[in-house]
Design a protein around this motif. Structure first.
Motif, PDB file in Angstrom:
ATOM      1  N   TYR A   1      12.148 -33.930 -16.069  1.00 50.03           N
ATOM      2  CA  TYR A   1      11.134 -34.892 -16.025  1.00 50.03           C
ATOM      3  C   TYR A   1      11.773 -36.156 -16.491  1.00 50.03           C
ATOM      4  O   TYR A   1      11.411 -37.240 -16.043  1.00 50.03           O
ATOM      5  CB  TYR A   1      10.088 -34.256 -16.942  1.00 50.03           C
ATOM      6  CG  TYR A   1       8.962 -33.494 -16.279  1.00 50.03           C
ATOM      7  CD1 TYR A   1       8.272 -34.036 -15.447  1.00 50.03           C
ATOM      8  CD2 TYR A   1       8.980 -32.203 -16.614  1.00 50.03           C
ATOM      9  CE1 TYR A   1       7.167 -33.338 -14.817  1.00 50.03           C
ATOM     10  CE2 TYR A   1       8.105 -31.328 -15.939  1.00 50.03           C
ATOM     11  CZ  TYR A   1       7.234 -31.888 -15.067  1.00 50.03           C
ATOM     12  OH  TYR A   1       6.354 -31.138 -14.310  1.00 50.03           O
ATOM     13  N   SER A   2      13.078 -36.136 -17.232  1.00 50.80           N
ATOM     14  CA  SER A   2      13.779 -37.545 -17.610  1.00 50.80           C
ATOM     15  C   SER A   2      14.243 -37.849 -16.275  1.00 50.80           C
ATOM     16  O   SER A   2      14.071 -39.238 -16.299  1.00 50.80           O
ATOM     17  CB  SER A   2      14.940 -37.050 -18.638  1.00 50.80           C
ATOM     18  OG  SER A   2      14.089 -36.473 -19.690  1.00 50.80           O
ATOM     19  N   GLY A   3      14.762 -37.333 -15.366  1.00 48.82           N
ATOM     20  CA  GLY A   3      15.288 -37.694 -14.238  1.00 48.82           C
ATOM     21  C   GLY A   3      14.079 -38.490 -13.329  1.00 48.82           C
ATOM     22  O   GLY A   3      14.328 -39.411 -12.796  1.00 48.82           O
ATOM     23  N   LEU A   4      12.976 -37.688 -13.344  1.00 50.08           N
ATOM     24  CA  LEU A   4      11.735 -38.385 -12.640  1.00 50.08           C
ATOM     25  C   LEU A   4      11.471 -39.862 -13.091  1.00 50.08           C
ATOM     26  O   LEU A   4      11.001 -40.412 -12.465  1.00 50.08           O
ATOM     27  CB  LEU A   4      10.629 -37.559 -12.651  1.00 50.08           C
ATOM     28  CG  LEU A   4      10.808 -36.128 -11.802  1.00 50.08           C
ATOM     29  CD1 LEU A   4       9.534 -35.149 -11.783  1.00 50.08           C
ATOM     30  CD2 LEU A   4      11.071 -36.357 -10.413  1.00 50.08           C
ATOM     31  N   LEU A   5      11.478 -39.829 -14.710  1.00 56.20           N
ATOM     32  CA  LEU A   5      10.986 -40.831 -15.243  1.00 56.20           C
ATOM     33  C   LEU A   5      11.941 -42.122 -14.928  1.00 56.20           C
ATOM     34  O   LEU A   5      11.765 -43.249 -14.622  1.00 56.20           O
ATOM     35  CB  LEU A   5      11.005 -40.727 -16.490  1.00 56.20           C
ATOM     36  CG  LEU A   5       9.687 -39.885 -17.060  1.00 56.20           C
ATOM     37  CD1 LEU A   5       9.822 -39.778 -18.690  1.00 56.20           C
ATOM     38  CD2 LEU A   5       8.645 -40.679 -17.051  1.00 56.20           C
ATOM     39  N   LYS A   6      13.440 -41.804 -14.879  1.00 57.11           N
ATOM     40  CA  LYS A   6      14.379 -42.720 -14.543  1.00 57.11           C
ATOM     41  C   LYS A   6      14.300 -43.390 -13.128  1.00 57.11           C
ATOM     42  O   LYS A   6      14.430 -44.389 -12.934  1.00 57.11           O
ATOM     43  CB  LYS A   6      15.606 -42.271 -14.646  1.00 57.11           C
ATOM     44  CG  LYS A   6      16.016 -41.892 -16.227  1.00 57.11           C
ATOM     45  CD  LYS A   6      17.350 -41.432 -16.325  1.00 57.11           C
ATOM     46  CE  LYS A   6      17.803 -40.928 -17.821  1.00 57.11           C
ATOM     47  NZ  LYS A   6      19.184 -40.584 -17.855  1.00 57.11           N
TER      48      LYS A   6
ATOM     49  N   LEU B   1      12.073 -47.561  -9.217  1.00 56.00           N
ATOM     50  CA  LEU B   1      11.058 -47.691  -8.041  1.00 56.00           C
ATOM     51  C   LEU B   1      10.457 -48.899  -8.636  1.00 56.00           C
ATOM     52  O   LEU B   1       9.999 -49.924  -7.784  1.00 56.00           O
ATOM     53  CB  LEU B   1      10.557 -46.708  -7.968  1.00 56.00           C
ATOM     54  CG  LEU B   1      10.851 -45.609  -6.929  1.00 56.00           C
ATOM     55  CD1 LEU B   1      10.384 -44.186  -6.737  1.00 56.00           C
ATOM     56  CD2 LEU B   1      11.437 -46.013  -5.544  1.00 56.00           C
ATOM     57  N   CYS B   2       9.786 -48.927  -9.957  1.00 54.02           N
ATOM     58  CA  CYS B   2       9.153 -50.054 -10.474  1.00 54.02           C
ATOM     59  C   CYS B   2       9.632 -51.305 -10.236  1.00 54.02           C
ATOM     60  O   CYS B   2       8.996 -52.494  -9.847  1.00 54.02           O
ATOM     61  CB  CYS B   2       8.593 -49.958 -11.849  1.00 54.02           C
ATOM     62  SG  CYS B   2       7.449 -48.369 -11.950  1.00 54.02           S
ATOM     63  N   ARG B   3      10.974 -51.555 -10.671  1.00 52.98           N
ATOM     64  CA  ARG B   3      11.820 -52.695 -10.749  1.00 52.98           C
ATOM     65  C   ARG B   3      11.943 -53.202  -9.145  1.00 52.98           C
ATOM     66  O   ARG B   3      11.956 -54.354  -8.907  1.00 52.98           O
ATOM     67  CB  ARG B   3      13.286 -52.306 -11.604  1.00 52.98           C
ATOM     68  CG  ARG B   3      13.260 -52.391 -12.989  1.00 52.98           C
ATOM     69  CD  ARG B   3      14.640 -52.299 -13.598  1.00 52.98           C
ATOM     70  NE  ARG B   3      15.609 -51.285 -13.080  1.00 52.98           N
ATOM     71  CZ  ARG B   3      15.648 -50.154 -13.703  1.00 52.98           C
ATOM     72  NH1 ARG B   3      14.975 -50.079 -15.068  1.00 52.98           N
ATOM     73  NH2 ARG B   3      16.378 -49.297 -13.498  1.00 52.98           N
ATOM     74  N   ASP B   4      12.226 -52.214  -8.527  1.00 55.66           N
ATOM     75  CA  ASP B   4      12.215 -52.544  -6.856  1.00 55.66           C
ATOM     76  C   ASP B   4      11.263 -53.291  -6.458  1.00 55.66           C
ATOM     77  O   ASP B   4      10.961 -54.293  -5.664  1.00 55.66           O
ATOM     78  CB  ASP B   4      12.727 -51.360  -5.964  1.00 55.66           C
ATOM     79  CG  ASP B   4      14.085 -51.113  -6.351  1.00 55.66           C
ATOM     80  OD1 ASP B   4      15.071 -51.487  -6.886  1.00 55.66           O
ATOM     81  OD2 ASP B   4      14.375 -49.720  -6.185  1.00 55.66           O
ATOM     82  N   VAL B   5       9.934 -52.669  -6.894  1.00 56.09           N
ATOM     83  CA  VAL B   5       8.548 -53.181  -6.299  1.00 56.09           C
ATOM     84  C   VAL B   5       8.128 -54.645  -7.060  1.00 56.09           C
ATOM     85  O   VAL B   5       7.791 -55.349  -6.352  1.00 56.09           O
ATOM     86  CB  VAL B   5       7.543 -52.164  -6.840  1.00 56.09           C
ATOM     87  CG1 VAL B   5       6.241 -52.831  -6.452  1.00 56.09           C
ATOM     88  CG2 VAL B   5       7.684 -50.935  -5.917  1.00 56.09           C
ATOM     89  N   SER B   6       8.612 -54.689  -8.381  1.00 54.15           N
ATOM     90  CA  SER B   6       8.456 -55.961  -8.941  1.00 54.15           C
ATOM     91  C   SER B   6       9.435 -57.001  -8.310  1.00 54.15           C
ATOM     92  O   SER B   6       8.821 -58.039  -7.936  1.00 54.15           O
ATOM     93  CB  SER B   6       8.863 -55.882 -10.377  1.00 54.15           C
ATOM     94  OG  SER B   6       8.768 -57.025 -11.035  1.00 54.15           O
TER      95      SER B   6
END
Length: 281
Positions: free
Chosen positions: A238-243, A248-253
């Motif tokens: 789950y740590s890998g999923l969070l990273k 993805l959030c930075r790319d979308v931003s």
């Protein structure tokens, strides 16, 4: 004339008792068994019948209020399913609710009673009748597990069976194979929707702590280490999923900023085209 033995209509078990039972079974790390303790109650329900009007129906309910779990299989019987009285007496607590049945934990196997479990259940009839004070069905709770996702997920499955004792008329006839019937089970006090009603039927009893039964503590330590490794595996997963989610959030931003700039540029071009069109007129 003795009253006919009623089959169990519904089996009740408290959520905390069921969770403690599963924890004790999993902690053994292998096949194990134990005893079930509880109470038998007969409820009278009034229903309307089209032909005879109001009728009273009796339903037999059983409540599992406690248990004792051994760390090994065949803790109170031998390989052929014959009871061993001295070991059975050692497993029984000195006080508490009477014996109502037993449990069998078999990881990775179907939820169907085996021939040995049939034999043990049949021989427990006299013990259950003596404990309760009358002839009642004997319960068998079968528990199984299934490991998934490289051991990171453990699925627990269980089913309760009942074996009605032979009546006086059946006792005079030739012995027939025992048939175990699945019993509907309800878990009390799971979720907030039950509220106070979850405590109205019976008062749950703290389960008896599992006994060692001569089990090697080394196997229990290995089981605990395996559980710790599974937890660490899940945390790393789950740590890998969070990273990945953060990337993805930075790319979308960033893409959102580019889209805003393109929209502004498009609006400027449209305004320029409109001004050119007015000028040509």
């Amino acid at each position: 004339m003795a009253a006919p033995v009623q089959e169990v209509h519904l089996c009740h078990v408290h959520g905390a008792t069921l969770a403690s039972m599963f924890h004790a079974c999993i902690s053994s790390g292998r096949d194990c068994d134990g005893l079930l303790f509880g109470q038998h109650h007969t409820k009278q329900i009034k229903q309307m019948d089209d032909d005879i009007g109001l009728v009273t129906i009796e339903e037999h309910h059983v409540y599992i209020t406690g248990f004792v779990c051994s760390a090994t299989a065949c803790s109170f019987y031998d390989g052929a399913g014959r009871l061993q009285g001295d070991k059975l007496s050692q497993l029984k607590p000195p006080q508490g609710d009477p014996l109502i049945g037993w449990l069998s934990m078999r990881p990775g196997t179907p939820l169907q009673p085996s021939m040995r479990e049939l034999a043990v259940t049949q021989q427990l009839h006299s013990q259950v009748a003596a404990a309760v004070g009358r002839a009642v069905p004997t319960l068998l709770l079968v528990v199984s597990t299934q490991s998934e996702h490289s051991g990171a997920t453990l699925t627990l499955q269980y089913k309760v069976f009942q074996a009605p004792p032979a009546s006086s008329s059946q006792a005079q006839q030739p012995a027939k194979p025992l048939a175990l019937q699945p019993t509907t089970t309800t878990v009390i006090n799971l979720g907030r929707s039950l509220g106070q009603k979850g405590y109205d039927s019976f008062e749950p009893v703290m389960p008896v702590m599992p006994r060692s039964g001569g089990a090697d503590t080394r196997s229990l330590e290995q089981s605990a280490d395996a559980v710790v490794q599974q937890v660490q595996f899940v945390e790393e997963y789950y740590s890998g999923l969070l990273k990945e989610l953060q990337v993805l959030c930075r790319d979308v931003s960033a893409q959102g900023g580019n889209i805003a700039a393109l929209q502004a540029e498009g609006e400027a071009l449209m305004a320029e085209l409109q001004s050119d069109a007015l000028a040509t007129r």
